[in-house]
Design a protein around this motif. Structure first.
Motif, short mmCIF file in Angstrom:
data_model
loop_
_atom_site.label_atom_id
_atom_site.label_comp_id
_atom_site.label_asym_id
_atom_site.label_seq_id
_atom_site.Cartn_x
_atom_site.Cartn_y
_atom_site.Cartn_z
N GLU A 80 4.75 -7.24 3.61
CA GLU A 80 3.38 -6.77 3.37
C GLU A 80 3.18 -6.39 1.90
O GLU A 80 2.15 -6.67 1.30
N TYR A 81 4.19 -5.72 1.32
CA TYR A 81 4.13 -5.34 -0.10
C TYR A 81 3.94 -6.58 -0.97
O TYR A 81 3.08 -6.61 -1.85
N LYS A 82 4.75 -7.61 -0.75
CA LYS A 82 4.66 -8.83 -1.55
C LYS A 82 3.27 -9.46 -1.46
O LYS A 82 2.71 -9.91 -2.46
N LYS A 83 2.73 -9.50 -0.26
CA LYS A 83 1.41 -10.08 -0.06
C LYS A 83 0.35 -9.30 -0.86
O LYS A 83 -0.47 -9.90 -1.56
N LEU A 84 0.37 -7.98 -0.77
CA LEU A 84 -0.60 -7.17 -1.50
C LEU A 84 -0.40 -7.25 -3.01
O LEU A 84 -1.36 -7.33 -3.77
N HIS A 85 0.85 -7.22 -3.44
CA HIS A 85 1.16 -7.26 -4.87
C HIS A 85 0.70 -8.57 -5.51
O HIS A 85 0.20 -8.58 -6.63
N LEU A 86 0.86 -9.67 -4.80
CA LEU A 86 0.40 -10.95 -5.33
C LEU A 86 -1.13 -11.01 -5.41
O LEU A 86 -1.67 -11.67 -6.28
N THR A 87 -1.81 -10.31 -4.52
CA THR A 87 -3.26 -10.29 -4.50
C THR A 87 -3.82 -9.52 -5.69
O THR A 87 -4.80 -9.95 -6.32
N ASP A 88 -3.20 -8.36 -5.99
CA ASP A 88 -3.71 -7.52 -7.08
C ASP A 88 -2.55 -6.76 -7.73
O ASP A 88 -2.13 -5.72 -7.25
N ARG A 89 -2.05 -7.28 -8.83
CA ARG A 89 -0.90 -6.68 -9.51
C ARG A 89 -1.23 -5.43 -10.31
O ARG A 89 -0.35 -4.74 -10.78
N ILE A 109 10.55 8.40 -15.64
CA ILE A 109 10.41 8.61 -14.20
C ILE A 109 8.93 8.62 -13.86
O ILE A 109 8.13 9.28 -14.52
N ARG A 110 8.55 7.87 -12.84
CA ARG A 110 7.16 7.85 -12.35
C ARG A 110 7.06 8.90 -11.26
O ARG A 110 7.70 8.80 -10.22
N HIS A 111 6.29 9.94 -11.52
CA HIS A 111 6.09 11.03 -10.57
C HIS A 111 4.78 10.75 -9.83
O HIS A 111 3.72 10.71 -10.44
N ILE A 112 4.88 10.60 -8.53
CA ILE A 112 3.72 10.24 -7.72
C ILE A 112 3.22 11.49 -7.00
O ILE A 112 3.93 12.07 -6.19
N GLU A 113 2.01 11.90 -7.34
CA GLU A 113 1.46 13.15 -6.80
C GLU A 113 0.66 12.95 -5.51
O GLU A 113 0.73 13.77 -4.61
N GLU A 114 -0.10 11.86 -5.47
CA GLU A 114 -0.94 11.63 -4.30
C GLU A 114 -0.94 10.14 -3.96
O GLU A 114 -0.96 9.30 -4.85
N VAL A 115 -0.90 9.83 -2.66
CA VAL A 115 -0.84 8.44 -2.21
C VAL A 115 -1.86 8.19 -1.11
O VAL A 115 -2.33 9.12 -0.46
N ALA A 116 -2.13 6.92 -0.92
CA ALA A 116 -2.91 6.47 0.24
C ALA A 116 -1.98 5.59 1.06
O ALA A 116 -1.39 4.64 0.53
N VAL A 117 -1.81 5.91 2.32
CA VAL A 117 -0.94 5.12 3.19
C VAL A 117 -1.69 3.87 3.61
O VAL A 117 -2.81 3.94 4.14
N ILE A 118 -1.08 2.72 3.38
CA ILE A 118 -1.68 1.45 3.75
C ILE A 118 -1.20 1.03 5.13
O ILE A 118 -1.98 0.64 5.98
N SER A 119 0.13 1.11 5.34
CA SER A 119 0.72 0.75 6.63
C SER A 119 2.03 1.50 6.82
O SER A 119 2.65 1.93 5.85
N SER A 120 2.45 1.58 8.07
CA SER A 120 3.77 2.15 8.37
C SER A 120 4.56 1.12 9.18
O SER A 120 3.99 0.29 9.90
N PHE A 121 5.89 1.18 9.03
CA PHE A 121 6.76 0.18 9.65
C PHE A 121 8.03 0.85 10.17
O PHE A 121 8.45 1.88 9.63
N THR A 122 8.64 0.23 11.16
CA THR A 122 9.91 0.74 11.67
C THR A 122 11.10 0.14 10.93
O THR A 122 12.19 0.68 11.01
N ASP A 123 10.87 -0.98 10.24
CA ASP A 123 11.95 -1.57 9.46
C ASP A 123 11.45 -2.01 8.09
O ASP A 123 10.26 -2.31 7.91
#
Length: 87
Positions: free
Chosen positions: A49-58, A28-42
């Motif tokens: 957006e995730y796919k675009k960022l993930h392809l840029t820097d995996r 299990i990956r326990h995530i303690e602290e995050v940085a919010v990149i964007s928020s969305f209603t759907d």
């Protein structure tokens, strides 16, 4: 930012976050602290957006969560298969 703070600041939204502090235990990956990149209603826009960022820097740990969840944990799955680059 702690998850509780994210939930307060972005109620009932999808958030694209980067894990700043996290550890693994019992698959299990326990995530303690995050940085919010964007928020969305759907979720559809969040995934685009995730796919675009993930392809840029995996090497970076990006996740999408809905703020209705009280805690965030990610089940780690081992990759089984062969990867090859298509040309």
């Amino acid at each position: 930012m702690k998850w509780e703070q994210v939930r307060e600041q972005y109620p009932e939204q999808w958030v694209l976050v980067e894990a700043i502090s996290a550890y693994s235990k019992d698959s299990i990956r326990h995530i303690e602290e995050v940085a919010v990149i964007s928020s969305f209603t759907d979720s559809t826009h969040a995934w685009k957006e995730y796919k675009k960022l993930h392809l840029t820097d995996r090497s970076r740990e990006y996740y999408i969560f809905h703020t209705d969840h009280k805690t965030i944990e990610v089940e780690e799955q081992k990759f089984v298969g062969v990867r090859r680059r298509l040309q």
